[in-house]
Design a protein around this motif. Structure first.
Motif, mmCIF file in Angstrom:
data_model
loop_
_atom_site.group_PDB
_atom_site.id
_atom_site.type_symbol
_atom_site.label_atom_id
_atom_site.label_comp_id
_atom_site.label_asym_id
_atom_site.label_seq_id
_atom_site.Cartn_x
_atom_site.Cartn_y
_atom_site.Cartn_z
ATOM 1 N N THR A 1 3.260 -5.336 2.357
ATOM 2 C CA THR A 1 2.163 -5.912 1.602
ATOM 3 C C THR A 1 1.188 -6.573 2.560
ATOM 4 O O THR A 1 1.538 -6.846 3.708
ATOM 5 C CB THR A 1 2.685 -6.930 0.553
ATOM 6 O OG1 THR A 1 1.582 -7.493 -0.160
ATOM 7 C CG2 THR A 1 3.493 -8.026 1.187
ATOM 8 N N THR A 2 0.000 -6.843 2.076
ATOM 9 C CA THR A 2 -0.984 -7.603 2.853
ATOM 10 C C THR A 2 -0.783 -9.099 2.650
ATOM 11 O O THR A 2 -1.472 -9.903 3.240
ATOM 12 C CB THR A 2 -2.417 -7.268 2.421
ATOM 13 O OG1 THR A 2 -2.595 -7.678 1.062
ATOM 14 C CG2 THR A 2 -2.734 -5.801 2.591
ATOM 15 N N SER B 1 -1.662 -8.162 -1.683
ATOM 16 C CA SER B 1 -1.622 -6.891 -2.402
ATOM 17 C C SER B 1 -0.291 -6.706 -3.121
ATOM 18 O O SER B 1 0.689 -7.391 -2.827
ATOM 19 C CB SER B 1 -1.818 -5.733 -1.422
ATOM 20 O OG SER B 1 -0.694 -5.626 -0.558
ATOM 21 N N ARG C 1 -0.035 6.451 1.349
ATOM 22 C CA ARG C 1 -0.432 5.370 0.436
ATOM 23 C C ARG C 1 -0.581 4.039 1.171
ATOM 24 O O ARG C 1 -1.559 3.321 1.006
ATOM 25 C CB ARG C 1 0.581 5.249 -0.695
ATOM 26 C CG ARG C 1 0.233 4.185 -1.698
ATOM 27 C CD ARG C 1 1.163 4.224 -2.893
ATOM 28 N NE ARG C 1 0.850 3.131 -3.778
ATOM 29 C CZ ARG C 1 1.753 2.385 -4.360
ATOM 30 N NH1 ARG C 1 3.039 2.635 -4.192
ATOM 31 N NH2 ARG C 1 1.395 1.402 -5.150
ATOM 32 N N ALA C 2 0.390 3.719 2.009
ATOM 33 C CA ALA C 2 0.317 2.472 2.782
ATOM 34 C C ALA C 2 -0.815 2.539 3.797
ATOM 35 O O ALA C 2 -1.498 1.539 4.043
ATOM 36 C CB ALA C 2 1.645 2.200 3.473
ATOM 37 N N ILE D 1 4.275 -2.144 -1.572
ATOM 38 C CA ILE D 1 4.480 -0.697 -1.510
ATOM 39 C C ILE D 1 5.880 -0.490 -0.939
ATOM 40 O O ILE D 1 6.147 -0.853 0.215
ATOM 41 C CB ILE D 1 3.428 -0.004 -0.626
ATOM 42 C CG1 ILE D 1 2.030 -0.227 -1.190
ATOM 43 C CG2 ILE D 1 3.732 1.487 -0.520
ATOM 44 C CD1 ILE D 1 0.918 0.320 -0.316
ATOM 45 N N ARG E 1 -3.647 3.963 3.433
ATOM 46 C CA ARG E 1 -4.900 3.651 2.722
ATOM 47 C C ARG E 1 -5.069 2.140 2.567
ATOM 48 O O ARG E 1 -6.166 1.612 2.719
ATOM 49 C CB ARG E 1 -4.944 4.337 1.364
ATOM 50 C CG ARG E 1 -5.245 5.827 1.453
ATOM 51 C CD ARG E 1 -5.565 6.441 0.101
ATOM 52 N NE ARG E 1 -4.531 6.252 -0.896
ATOM 53 C CZ ARG E 1 -3.535 7.096 -1.129
ATOM 54 N NH1 ARG E 1 -3.422 8.201 -0.430
ATOM 55 N NH2 ARG E 1 -2.644 6.847 -2.065
ATOM 56 N N LEU E 2 -3.978 1.443 2.278
ATOM 57 C CA LEU E 2 -4.038 -0.007 2.099
ATOM 58 C C LEU E 2 -4.411 -0.711 3.405
ATOM 59 O O LEU E 2 -5.219 -1.628 3.421
ATOM 60 C CB LEU E 2 -2.698 -0.543 1.577
ATOM 61 C CG LEU E 2 -2.594 -2.062 1.424
ATOM 62 C CD1 LEU E 2 -3.574 -2.571 0.374
ATOM 63 C CD2 LEU E 2 -1.161 -2.453 1.060
#
Length: 109
Positions: free
Chosen positions: A47-48, A51, A75-76, A54, A78-79
């Motif tokens: 996570t950030t 966020s 997916r990660a 994931i 992109r984050l």
């Protein structure tokens, strides 16, 4: 750019994490896992810090001296803006790079 890195255990939140924070941008990358007995203690997430988590986001990781490198799922990626995160860590709270690497290994198992 210094990436301050700490291991944190939060019994009140039911999780533990290795937290990487960029001193300049304050960007954050966290690897988290529920504590034993938690609902998702069998898997980690990234996570950030702000966020949604994931799960299963790291394809592989490696350590080269004080540099940690993480290959992420699409997916990660992109984050975090890239499929590979690579940075030299600066340990915090009196920890060593070896101790932080051991925590990363354990959280990703």
């Amino acid at each position: 750019m210094a990436i301050q890195t700490t291991y944190e255990r939060h019994p009140d939140l039911g999780c533990e994490a290795v937290v990487f924070i960029d001193d300049e941008s304050m960007a954050c990358f966290q690897i988290q896992r529920d504590l034993v007995g938690g609902p998702r203690a069998h898997e980690y997430c990234v996570t950030t810090g702000a966020s949604a988590p994931i799960y299963g986001a790291i394809v592989e990781w490696r350590r080269v001296d004080d540099r940690f490198e993480f290959s992420l799922t699409r997916r990660a990626g992109r984050l975090f803006g890239d499929d590979v995160l690579s940075f030299v860590v600066t340990p915090g709270h009196g920890e060593t790079v070896d101790e932080l690497a051991a925590h990363v290994d354990r959280l990703l198992r």
